[in-house]
Design an enzyme around this catalytic site. Structure first.
Site, PDB file in Angstrom:
ATOM      1  CB  ALA A  88       4.107  -4.303   3.545  1.00  0.00           C
ATOM      2  CE  LYS A 109      -5.545  -1.488  12.178  1.00  0.00           C
ATOM      3  NZ  LYS A 109      -4.993  -2.268  11.117  1.00  0.00           N
TER       4      LYS A 109
HETATM    5  N1  LIG Z   1       0.611  -2.601   4.970  1.00  0.00           N
HETATM    6  C1  LIG Z   1       0.150  -2.102   6.114  1.00  0.00           C
HETATM    7  O1  LIG Z   1       0.591  -1.035   6.567  1.00  0.00           O
HETATM    8  C2  LIG Z   1      -0.910  -2.821   6.894  1.00  0.00           C
HETATM    9  C3  LIG Z   1      -1.483  -4.003   6.436  1.00  0.00           C
HETATM   10  N2  LIG Z   1      -2.389  -4.658   7.209  1.00  0.00           N
HETATM   11  C4  LIG Z   1      -2.967  -5.924   6.766  1.00  0.00           C
HETATM   12  O2  LIG Z   1      -1.917  -6.894   6.714  1.00  0.00           O
HETATM   13  C5  LIG Z   1      -2.188  -7.889   5.738  1.00  0.00           C
HETATM   14  C6  LIG Z   1      -0.979  -7.998   4.812  1.00  0.00           C
HETATM   15  O3  LIG Z   1      -0.845  -6.770   4.106  1.00  0.00           O
HETATM   16  P1  LIG Z   1       0.491  -6.305   3.370  1.00  0.00           P
HETATM   17  O4  LIG Z   1       1.671  -6.806   4.069  1.00  0.00           O
HETATM   18  O5  LIG Z   1       0.343  -4.843   3.156  1.00  0.00           O
HETATM   19  O6  LIG Z   1       0.349  -7.076   1.973  1.00  0.00           O
HETATM   20  P2  LIG Z   1       1.466  -7.318   0.855  1.00  0.00           P
HETATM   21  O7  LIG Z   1       0.739  -7.389  -0.446  1.00  0.00           O
HETATM   22  O8  LIG Z   1       2.576  -6.340   0.980  1.00  0.00           O
HETATM   23  O9  LIG Z   1       2.059  -8.752   1.220  1.00  0.00           O
HETATM   24  C7  LIG Z   1       1.389  -9.950   0.995  1.00  0.00           C
HETATM   25  C8  LIG Z   1       2.459 -11.004   0.743  1.00  0.00           C
HETATM   26  O10 LIG Z   1       1.884 -12.304   0.742  1.00  0.00           O
HETATM   27  C9  LIG Z   1       2.500 -13.023  -0.315  1.00  0.00           C
HETATM   28  N3  LIG Z   1       1.692 -14.161  -0.727  1.00  0.00           N
HETATM   29  C10 LIG Z   1       0.404 -14.183  -1.131  1.00  0.00           C
HETATM   30  N4  LIG Z   1       0.045 -15.426  -1.491  1.00  0.00           N
HETATM   31  C11 LIG Z   1       1.143 -16.204  -1.323  1.00  0.00           C
HETATM   32  C12 LIG Z   1       1.422 -17.580  -1.552  1.00  0.00           C
HETATM   33  N5  LIG Z   1       0.475 -18.399  -2.030  1.00  0.00           N
HETATM   34  N6  LIG Z   1       2.660 -18.047  -1.284  1.00  0.00           N
HETATM   35  C13 LIG Z   1       3.603 -17.212  -0.810  1.00  0.00           C
HETATM   36  N7  LIG Z   1       3.413 -15.893  -0.583  1.00  0.00           N
HETATM   37  C14 LIG Z   1       2.187 -15.410  -0.839  1.00  0.00           C
HETATM   38  C15 LIG Z   1       2.636 -12.004  -1.423  1.00  0.00           C
HETATM   39  O11 LIG Z   1       3.523 -12.472  -2.423  1.00  0.00           O
HETATM   40  P3  LIG Z   1       3.440 -11.931  -3.960  1.00  0.00           P
HETATM   41  O12 LIG Z   1       4.394 -10.809  -4.050  1.00  0.00           O
HETATM   42  O13 LIG Z   1       3.845 -13.087  -4.779  1.00  0.00           O
HETATM   43  O14 LIG Z   1       2.025 -11.515  -4.201  1.00  0.00           O
HETATM   44  C16 LIG Z   1       3.173 -10.831  -0.611  1.00  0.00           C
HETATM   45  O15 LIG Z   1       4.546 -10.923  -0.447  1.00  0.00           O
HETATM   46  C17 LIG Z   1      -3.488  -7.439   5.061  1.00  0.00           C
HETATM   47  O16 LIG Z   1      -4.592  -8.097   5.639  1.00  0.00           O
HETATM   48  C18 LIG Z   1      -3.568  -5.934   5.365  1.00  0.00           C
HETATM   49  O17 LIG Z   1      -4.891  -5.426   5.355  1.00  0.00           O
HETATM   50  C19 LIG Z   1      -2.712  -4.215   8.472  1.00  0.00           C
HETATM   51  C20 LIG Z   1      -2.178  -3.055   8.961  1.00  0.00           C
HETATM   52  C21 LIG Z   1      -1.291  -2.243   8.199  1.00  0.00           C
HETATM   53  C1  LIG Z   2      -4.827   2.313  10.710  1.00  0.00           C
HETATM   54  C2  LIG Z   2      -3.390   2.108  10.318  1.00  0.00           C
HETATM   55  C3  LIG Z   2      -2.955   3.066   9.272  1.00  0.00           C
HETATM   56  C4  LIG Z   2      -2.532   2.431  11.492  1.00  0.00           C
HETATM   57  O1  LIG Z   2      -3.078   2.008  12.650  1.00  0.00           O
HETATM   58  C5  LIG Z   2      -3.272   0.676   9.904  1.00  0.00           C
HETATM   59  O2  LIG Z   2      -2.866  -0.115  10.708  1.00  0.00           O
HETATM   60  C6  LIG Z   2      -3.797   0.157   8.621  1.00  0.00           C
HETATM   61  O3  LIG Z   2      -3.465   0.672   7.534  1.00  0.00           O
HETATM   62  O4  LIG Z   2      -4.528  -0.841   8.654  1.00  0.00           O
END
Ligand SMILES: NC(=O)C1=CN([C@@H]2O[C@H](COP(=O)(O)OP(=O)(O)OC[C@H]3O[C@@H](n4cnc5c(N)ncnc54)[C@H](OP(=O)(O)O)[C@@H]3O)[C@@H](O)[C@H]2O)C=CC1
Ligand SMILES: CC(C)(CO)C(=O)C(=O)O
Length: 320
Positions: A18, A201
């Site tokens: 994401a 955060k």
């Molecule tokens: N989503 C949100 O709105 C928010 C998220 N965050 C933080 O952002 C970070 C990422 O979250 P998010 O994007 O939601 O997570 P997702 O699960 O959507 O994405 C993680 C990605 O990393 C990939 N990945 C993991 N291991 C590997 C590997 N060894 N090689 C290649 N790709 C790999 C996964 O692939 P695969 O599909 O194969 O598992 C997946 O595509 C987290 O720390 C979260 O807490 C912070 C703010 C908001």
């Molecule tokens: C707090 C929020 C929803 C937006 O700031 C976010 O970034 C998270 O899910 O970690």
């Protein structure tokens, strides 16, 4: 290109979910040369590209995508944006090293405390390590399909590396990082103190991430019920206590501000809930265990967060 024109840095996305998908698409659309490392969604993205369905920006497609299933095939990049979950950091070190140009900047776009620490010892000293805090509501809806509900800002801070003791160089790197996102039309601030910002955060993530899993509830029902509202406020107050015990002050009224912002946010399932639903490991070490340990080391007990962590640990162990 003229002699005075500055070449745009090449960007690698390590973990295109994401967060990696959203920021990667936005940066590619802003004209950066962006290369995406994927795992389970590689074939789908190589075939159909990345689809970003954004409430603020509309439906955006990036196709073709410079997609890779192995870092061995990637060109070396000046900036590596890590969008994997914190639970994968150590295993991603070899891929990061492979994809890093000399003196590259590695930016962890992740929630939680001290998430850089597990990676630092595995990276060469020549690489800069930074943390990025994303204020965004985004999730994967299918292979290569990203739903963006709201927000989008990223705040950037320096963690460690060759510029640690050189304030001017450090600030220049952090500003360059924030500048990438601003060029893509997103708000981005340089953070002077990454640790403080990570605690800040957590005031949101500690209550909402965990309660969404334990209560099976998204933000709207959590904010509509008196008991969960009270619990959220108590958990936020404990994060503030922990931060203070560790020497980090928060802006006055910060918890109240976040509470009000969440009341106005579109209904949202935190990323921990998506992990639970898809039977992926939960980010419990980064969001709960490390803040609890840091607070405890500073002589501060956080009983409600401790109980939440214990319950989530049970759920995590039985979800695999
Ligand atoms: N989503 C949100 O709105 C928010 C998220 N965050 C933080 O952002 C970070 C990422 O979250 P998010 O994007 O939601 O997570 P997702 O699960 O959507 O994405 C993680 C990605 O990393 C990939 N990945 C993991 N291991 C590997 C590997 N060894 N090689 C290649 N790709 C790999 C996964 O692939 P695969 O599909 O194969 O598992 C997946 O595509 C987290 O720390 C979260 O807490 C912070 C703010 C908001
Ligand atoms: C707090 C929020 C929803 C937006 O700031 C976010 O970034 C998270 O899910 O970690």
């Amino acid at each position: 290109m003229t002699d005075t024109a500055v070449k745009k840095p090449r960007i690698g996305i390590i973990g295109t979910g994401a967060i990696g998908g959203f920021y990667g698409v936005m940066l590619a659309r802003a004209g950066f040369d962006v290369h995406f490392l994927l795992r389970s969604e590689f074939a789908a993205v190589a075939e159909r590209g990345l689809q970003l369905n954004s409430a603020p920006y509309g439906a955006l497609t990036l196709n073709p995508v410079q997609a890779y299933s192995s870092a061995d095939d990637m060109p070396t990049c000046d900036w590596l944006l890590v969008g994997a979950k914190t639970t994968s950091n150590a295993e991603l070190a070899p891929a990061i090293i492979k994809a890093a140009a000399p003196g590259a900047k590695v930016l962890l776009l992740q929630n939680g405390l001290d998430v850089e620490d597990s990676l630092r010892d595995l990276l060469p000293d020549s690489l800069h390590l930074l943390g990025g805090l994303c204020f965004i509501c985004v999730h994967r809806a299918g292979p290569g399909v990203i739903e963006h509900q709201a927000l989008g800002a990223v705040n950037v801070g320096y963690h460690s590396g060759p510029a640690l003791d050189d304030e001017v160089a450090r600030q220049a790197i952090v500003e360059q990082g924030a500048g990438l996102f601003r060029t893509a039309g997103l708000d981005s601030q340089a953070m002077a103190n990454l640790q403080q910002a990570r605690w800040q955060k957590l005031v949101w993530n500690v209550p909402y991430n965990g309660l969404s899993v334990l209560l099976g509830a998204s933000t709207t029902p959590l904010m509509a019920d008196d008991s969960s509202r009270e619990l959220i406020q108590a958990l936020m107050a404990e994060v503030l206590q922990g931060a203070l015990a560790c020497g980090h002050s928060m802006p006055p009224g910060y918890a109240e501000h976040l509470f009000k912002v969440t009341e106005k946010m579109p209904d949202y399932w935190p990323s921990m809930y998506h992990d639970y639903q898809h039977k992926r490991p939960l980010e419990l070490t980064a969001i709960y265990a490390r803040p609890l340990a840091a607070a405890k080391a500073a002589g501060c007990q956080l009983p409600k967060i401790e109980a939440l962590y214990q319950a989530l640990s049970f759920v995590d162990r039985h979800n695999g």
